[in-house]
Design a protein around this motif. Structure first.
Motif, PDB file in Angstrom:
ATOM      1  N   ASP A  63       2.770   2.075  -4.044  1.00 27.83           N
ATOM      2  CA  ASP A  63       1.644   1.182  -3.761  1.00 27.83           C
ATOM      3  C   ASP A  63       1.381   0.277  -4.953  1.00 27.83           C
ATOM      4  N   SER A  64       0.767  -0.859  -4.687  1.00 31.84           N
ATOM      5  CA  SER A  64       0.535  -1.842  -5.749  1.00 31.84           C
ATOM      6  C   SER A  64      -0.438  -1.360  -6.814  1.00 31.84           C
ATOM      7  N   GLU A  65      -1.460  -0.615  -6.413  1.00 33.34           N
ATOM      8  CA  GLU A  65      -2.455  -0.174  -7.394  1.00 33.34           C
ATOM      9  C   GLU A  65      -1.855   0.748  -8.466  1.00 33.34           C
ATOM     10  N   PRO A  66      -1.165   1.833  -8.074  1.00 37.02           N
ATOM     11  CA  PRO A  66      -0.555   2.672  -9.116  1.00 37.02           C
ATOM     12  C   PRO A  66       0.541   1.933  -9.885  1.00 37.02           C
ATOM     13  N   PHE A  67       1.279   1.062  -9.181  1.00 33.78           N
ATOM     14  CA  PHE A  67       2.276   0.260  -9.887  1.00 33.78           C
ATOM     15  C   PHE A  67       1.626  -0.536 -11.000  1.00 33.78           C
ATOM     16  N   TYR A  68       0.540  -1.237 -10.664  1.00 36.10           N
ATOM     17  CA  TYR A  68      -0.097  -2.128 -11.623  1.00 36.10           C
ATOM     18  C   TYR A  68      -0.651  -1.340 -12.815  1.00 36.10           C
ATOM     19  N   GLU A  69      -1.228  -0.183 -12.545  1.00 38.30           N
ATOM     20  CA  GLU A  69      -1.738   0.655 -13.635  1.00 38.30           C
ATOM     21  C   GLU A  69      -0.604   1.057 -14.573  1.00 38.30           C
ATOM     22  N   ARG A  70       0.515   1.478 -14.010  1.00 45.16           N
ATOM     23  CA  ARG A  70       1.667   1.867 -14.833  1.00 45.16           C
ATOM     24  C   ARG A  70       2.236   0.661 -15.571  1.00 45.16           C
ATOM     25  N   PHE A  71       2.282  -0.481 -14.904  1.00 39.81           N
ATOM     26  CA  PHE A  71       2.789  -1.704 -15.529  1.00 39.81           C
ATOM     27  C   PHE A  71       1.926  -2.093 -16.725  1.00 39.81           C
ATOM     28  N   GLU A  72       0.628  -2.045 -16.545  1.00 34.01           N
ATOM     29  CA  GLU A  72      -0.301  -2.412 -17.626  1.00 34.01           C
ATOM     30  C   GLU A  72      -0.207  -1.459 -18.812  1.00 34.01           C
ATOM     31  N   ARG A  73       0.100  -0.201 -18.559  1.00 35.71           N
ATOM     32  CA  ARG A  73       0.240   0.777 -19.647  1.00 35.71           C
ATOM     33  C   ARG A  73       1.623   0.733 -20.289  1.00 35.71           C
ATOM     34  N   GLY A  74       2.495  -0.135 -19.769  1.00 33.86           N
ATOM     35  CA  GLY A  74       3.832  -0.263 -20.345  1.00 33.86           C
ATOM     36  C   GLY A  74       4.763   0.880 -19.983  1.00 33.86           C
ATOM     37  N   GLN A  75       4.508   1.534 -18.875  1.00 31.55           N
ATOM     38  CA  GLN A  75       5.302   2.699 -18.473  1.00 31.55           C
ATOM     39  C   GLN A  75       6.489   2.333 -17.569  1.00 31.55           C
ATOM     40  N   LEU A  76       6.689   1.054 -17.335  1.00 31.88           N
ATOM     41  CA  LEU A  76       7.794   0.616 -16.480  1.00 31.88           C
ATOM     42  C   LEU A  76       8.736  -0.287 -17.273  1.00 31.88           C
ATOM     43  N   ALA A  77       9.968  -0.370 -16.797  1.00 33.20           N
ATOM     44  CA  ALA A  77      10.961  -1.227 -17.444  1.00 33.20           C
ATOM     45  C   ALA A  77      10.538  -2.693 -17.341  1.00 33.20           C
ATOM     46  N   ASP A  78      11.115  -3.521 -18.179  1.00 33.90           N
ATOM     47  CA  ASP A  78      10.808  -4.957 -18.191  1.00 33.90           C
ATOM     48  C   ASP A  78      11.699  -5.705 -17.192  1.00 33.90           C
ATOM     49  N   GLU A  79      11.533  -5.394 -15.924  1.00 29.03           N
ATOM     50  CA  GLU A  79      12.301  -6.072 -14.877  1.00 29.03           C
ATOM     51  C   GLU A  79      11.518  -7.275 -14.362  1.00 29.03           C
ATOM     52  N   MET A  80      12.238  -8.340 -14.022  1.00 26.52           N
ATOM     53  CA  MET A  80      11.577  -9.562 -13.528  1.00 26.52           C
ATOM     54  C   MET A  80      10.752  -9.275 -12.275  1.00 26.52           C
ATOM     55  N   ASP A  81      11.265  -8.442 -11.386  1.00 28.42           N
ATOM     56  CA  ASP A  81      10.511  -8.107 -10.176  1.00 28.42           C
ATOM     57  C   ASP A  81       9.150  -7.518 -10.522  1.00 28.42           C
ATOM     58  N   TYR A  82       9.096  -6.701 -11.548  1.00 32.32           N
ATOM     59  CA  TYR A  82       7.827  -6.084 -11.927  1.00 32.32           C
ATOM     60  C   TYR A  82       6.835  -7.135 -12.422  1.00 32.32           C
ATOM     61  N   PHE A  83       7.329  -8.103 -13.164  1.00 30.31           N
ATOM     62  CA  PHE A  83       6.442  -9.176 -13.631  1.00 30.31           C
ATOM     63  C   PHE A  83       5.948 -10.013 -12.451  1.00 30.31           C
ATOM     64  N   ASP A  84       6.841 -10.292 -11.494  1.00 32.83           N
ATOM     65  CA  ASP A  84       6.435 -11.028 -10.297  1.00 32.83           C
ATOM     66  C   ASP A  84       5.407 -10.235  -9.497  1.00 32.83           C
ATOM     67  N   TRP A  85       5.651  -8.945  -9.347  1.00 35.12           N
ATOM     68  CA  TRP A  85       4.753  -8.075  -8.596  1.00 35.12           C
ATOM     69  C   TRP A  85       3.385  -8.033  -9.261  1.00 35.12           C
ATOM     70  N   ALA A  86       3.376  -7.826 -10.564  1.00 39.41           N
ATOM     71  CA  ALA A  86       2.102  -7.767 -11.303  1.00 39.41           C
ATOM     72  C   ALA A  86       1.345  -9.092 -11.189  1.00 39.41           C
ATOM     73  N   ALA A  87       2.057 -10.200 -11.250  1.00 39.49           N
ATOM     74  CA  ALA A  87       1.409 -11.510 -11.132  1.00 39.49           C
ATOM     75  C   ALA A  87       0.747 -11.655  -9.765  1.00 39.49           C
ATOM     76  N   ARG A  88       1.425 -11.197  -8.729  1.00 38.52           N
ATOM     77  CA  ARG A  88       0.845 -11.283  -7.385  1.00 38.52           C
ATOM     78  C   ARG A  88      -0.365 -10.362  -7.229  1.00 38.52           C
ATOM     79  N   VAL A  89      -0.321  -9.188  -7.846  1.00 43.75           N
ATOM     80  CA  VAL A  89      -1.492  -8.296  -7.825  1.00 43.75           C
ATOM     81  C   VAL A  89      -2.683  -9.012  -8.458  1.00 43.75           C
ATOM     82  N   GLU A  90      -2.457  -9.654  -9.596  1.00 39.92           N
ATOM     83  CA  GLU A  90      -3.537 -10.376 -10.282  1.00 39.92           C
ATOM     84  C   GLU A  90      -4.032 -11.556  -9.456  1.00 39.92           C
ATOM     85  N   MET A  91      -3.123 -12.239  -8.787  1.00 40.42           N
ATOM     86  CA  MET A  91      -3.526 -13.376  -7.952  1.00 40.42           C
ATOM     87  C   MET A  91      -4.411 -12.912  -6.800  1.00 40.42           C
ATOM     88  N   VAL A  92      -4.069 -11.786  -6.184  1.00 37.66           N
ATOM     89  CA  VAL A  92      -4.895 -11.258  -5.098  1.00 37.66           C
ATOM     90  C   VAL A  92      -6.269 -10.877  -5.621  1.00 37.66           C
TER      91      VAL A  92
END
Length: 112
Positions: free
Chosen positions: A74-103
């Motif tokens: 789900d986007s919510e747990p993804f975003y929390e993990r992304f913000e804490r730096g617990q995920l790899a630096d993949e372009m998809d993750y940056f795109d996903w996080a940007a869309r979460v912020e846009m919403v």
């Protein structure tokens, strides 16, 4: 960039409307018709902007669902993990996080 351009377009449109409303007020000083006209114009402007924001939100939410299906998260747990730096630096993750912020930003604006 697109959001900034749209924001400027809305600002110019509102400025034009208020300029026209001032002209209408001067022309129609009898019986309060200008106030009714101004109210109608502003209501239509607000409704139009609300519809545009809602359509954009629907499109972004569909994109979020696609990320969620692809990564089985789900986007919510993804975003929390992304913000804490617990995920790899993949372009998809940056795109996903940007869309979460846009919403989130859209939902802050939607109560218009």
């Amino acid at each position: 960039m697109e959001w900034q351009n749209k924001g400027r377009e809305v600002d110019r449109y509102v400025t034009r409307c208020f300029g026209k409303s001032q002209t209408a007020r001067e022309v129609y000083r009898d019986g309060g018709r200008a106030e009714i006209w101004i109210d109608n114009v502003l209501s239509k402007l607000i409704d139009s902007e609300r519809e545009r924001l809602m359509a954009t939100e629907r499109k972004l939410c569909e994109q979020l669902r696609e990320f969620e299906r692809t990564y089985s998260m789900d986007s919510e747990p993804f975003y929390e993990r992304f913000e804490r730096g617990q995920l790899a630096d993949e372009m998809d993750y940056f795109d996903w996080a940007a869309r979460v912020e846009m919403v989130k930003n859209l939902r802050d604006r939607l109560p218009l």
